[in-house]
Design a protein around this motif. Structure first.
Motif, PDB file in Angstrom:
ATOM      1  N   PRO A 143     -20.822 -47.797  16.936  1.00  0.00           N
ATOM      2  CA  PRO A 143     -21.440 -47.721  18.265  1.00  0.00           C
ATOM      3  C   PRO A 143     -22.948 -47.929  18.162  1.00  0.00           C
ATOM      4  CG  PRO A 143     -20.750 -45.559  17.536  1.00  0.00           C
ATOM      5  CD  PRO A 143     -20.223 -46.538  16.545  1.00  0.00           C
ATOM      6  N   PHE A 144     -23.508 -48.543  19.196  1.00  0.00           N
ATOM      7  CA  PHE A 144     -24.951 -48.837  19.235  1.00  0.00           C
ATOM      8  C   PHE A 144     -25.642 -47.746  20.047  1.00  0.00           C
ATOM      9  CE2 PHE A 144     -28.598 -50.820  21.348  1.00  0.00           C
ATOM     10  CZ  PHE A 144     -29.311 -51.199  20.232  1.00  0.00           C
ATOM     11  N   ASP A 145     -26.686 -47.201  19.481  1.00  0.00           N
ATOM     12  CA  ASP A 145     -27.451 -46.169  20.155  1.00  0.00           C
ATOM     13  C   ASP A 145     -28.864 -46.698  20.388  1.00  0.00           C
ATOM     14  OD1 ASP A 145     -28.417 -43.880  21.271  1.00  0.00           O
ATOM     15  OD2 ASP A 145     -28.327 -42.677  19.427  1.00  0.00           O
ATOM     16  N   ALA A 146     -29.201 -47.005  21.626  1.00  0.00           N
ATOM     17  CA  ALA A 146     -30.504 -47.602  21.926  1.00  0.00           C
ATOM     18  C   ALA A 146     -31.644 -46.614  21.672  1.00  0.00           C
ATOM     19  CB  ALA A 146     -30.539 -48.058  23.390  1.00  0.00           C
ATOM     20  N   ASP A 147     -31.393 -45.317  21.796  1.00  0.00           N
ATOM     21  CA  ASP A 147     -32.455 -44.322  21.573  1.00  0.00           C
ATOM     22  C   ASP A 147     -32.773 -44.166  20.097  1.00  0.00           C
ATOM     23  OD1 ASP A 147     -32.635 -43.882  24.274  1.00  0.00           O
ATOM     24  OD2 ASP A 147     -31.195 -42.223  24.243  1.00  0.00           O
ATOM     25  N   ALA A 148     -31.835 -44.495  19.236  1.00  0.00           N
ATOM     26  CA  ALA A 148     -32.038 -44.299  17.810  1.00  0.00           C
ATOM     27  C   ALA A 148     -32.872 -45.405  17.194  1.00  0.00           C
ATOM     28  CB  ALA A 148     -30.700 -44.205  17.093  1.00  0.00           C
ATOM     29  N   THR A 149     -33.023 -46.526  17.877  1.00  0.00           N
ATOM     30  CA  THR A 149     -33.798 -47.638  17.304  1.00  0.00           C
ATOM     31  C   THR A 149     -35.190 -47.659  17.799  1.00  0.00           C
ATOM     32  OG1 THR A 149     -33.002 -49.103  19.038  1.00  0.00           O
ATOM     33  CG2 THR A 149     -31.799 -49.103  16.954  1.00  0.00           C
TER      34      THR A 149
END
Length: 149
Positions: A143-149
């Motif tokens: 899953p892609f987490d936009a806040d983690a990048t």
């Protein structure tokens, strides 16, 4: 105060002091330094007594050395009212660590035996370098987490 200075270091300091100040000024410098140290100690003791007076009568036996965390913990562990000795003696850390280690090793041996039984022709958990590596499925992405990048 100077517990960690060896005899050779002390001799080196004396020789350096004689060279810097000279033999005629050295006694006066020593007197000035000792007088300054004595004043600092007196100031420290008066500050401690002022703090004890301000804290009130319930803190008469308060020692500033108790503020050191190691001293505080040592005193609390020696205190019989808390029952910490029974707690400390209630478990054996080596025994607990040995049980955890045995559990981990048995789990590893169970998984390695299951994987070797499932894979025919594999030699003791070794990776076969002659086979082509499996390509991951493009739909099976994490899953892609936009806040983690």
């Amino acid at each position: 105060m100077f517990n960690d200075i060896g005899p050779l270091e002390l001799v080196a300091l004396i020789v350096l002091a004689v060279l810097v100040f000279g033999p005629d000024k050295l006694p006066k410098v020593i007197q000035d330094v000792t007088r300054t140290i004595r004043k600092i100690r007196e100031f420290s003791e008066s500050a401690k007594s002022d703090i004890r007076e301000e804290l009130g009568p319930e803190f008469k036996d308060f020692e500033f050395e108790d503020l050191n965390p190691k001293t505080f913990i040592r005193k609390q562990l020696d205190n019989e009212d808390l029952g910490l000795k029974e707690i400390r003696n209630g478990f054996d850390l080596k025994k607990e660590m040995a049980e955890v280690t045995d559990a981990v090793h048995s789990r590893e041996s169970d998984t390695s035996s299951a994987s070797s039984a499932g894979a025919a022709g594999s030699s003791g958990g070794r990776i076969d370098m002659t086979k082509k590596p499996e390509t991951p499925d493009p739909d099976d992405r994490p899953p892609f987490d936009a806040d983690a990048t």
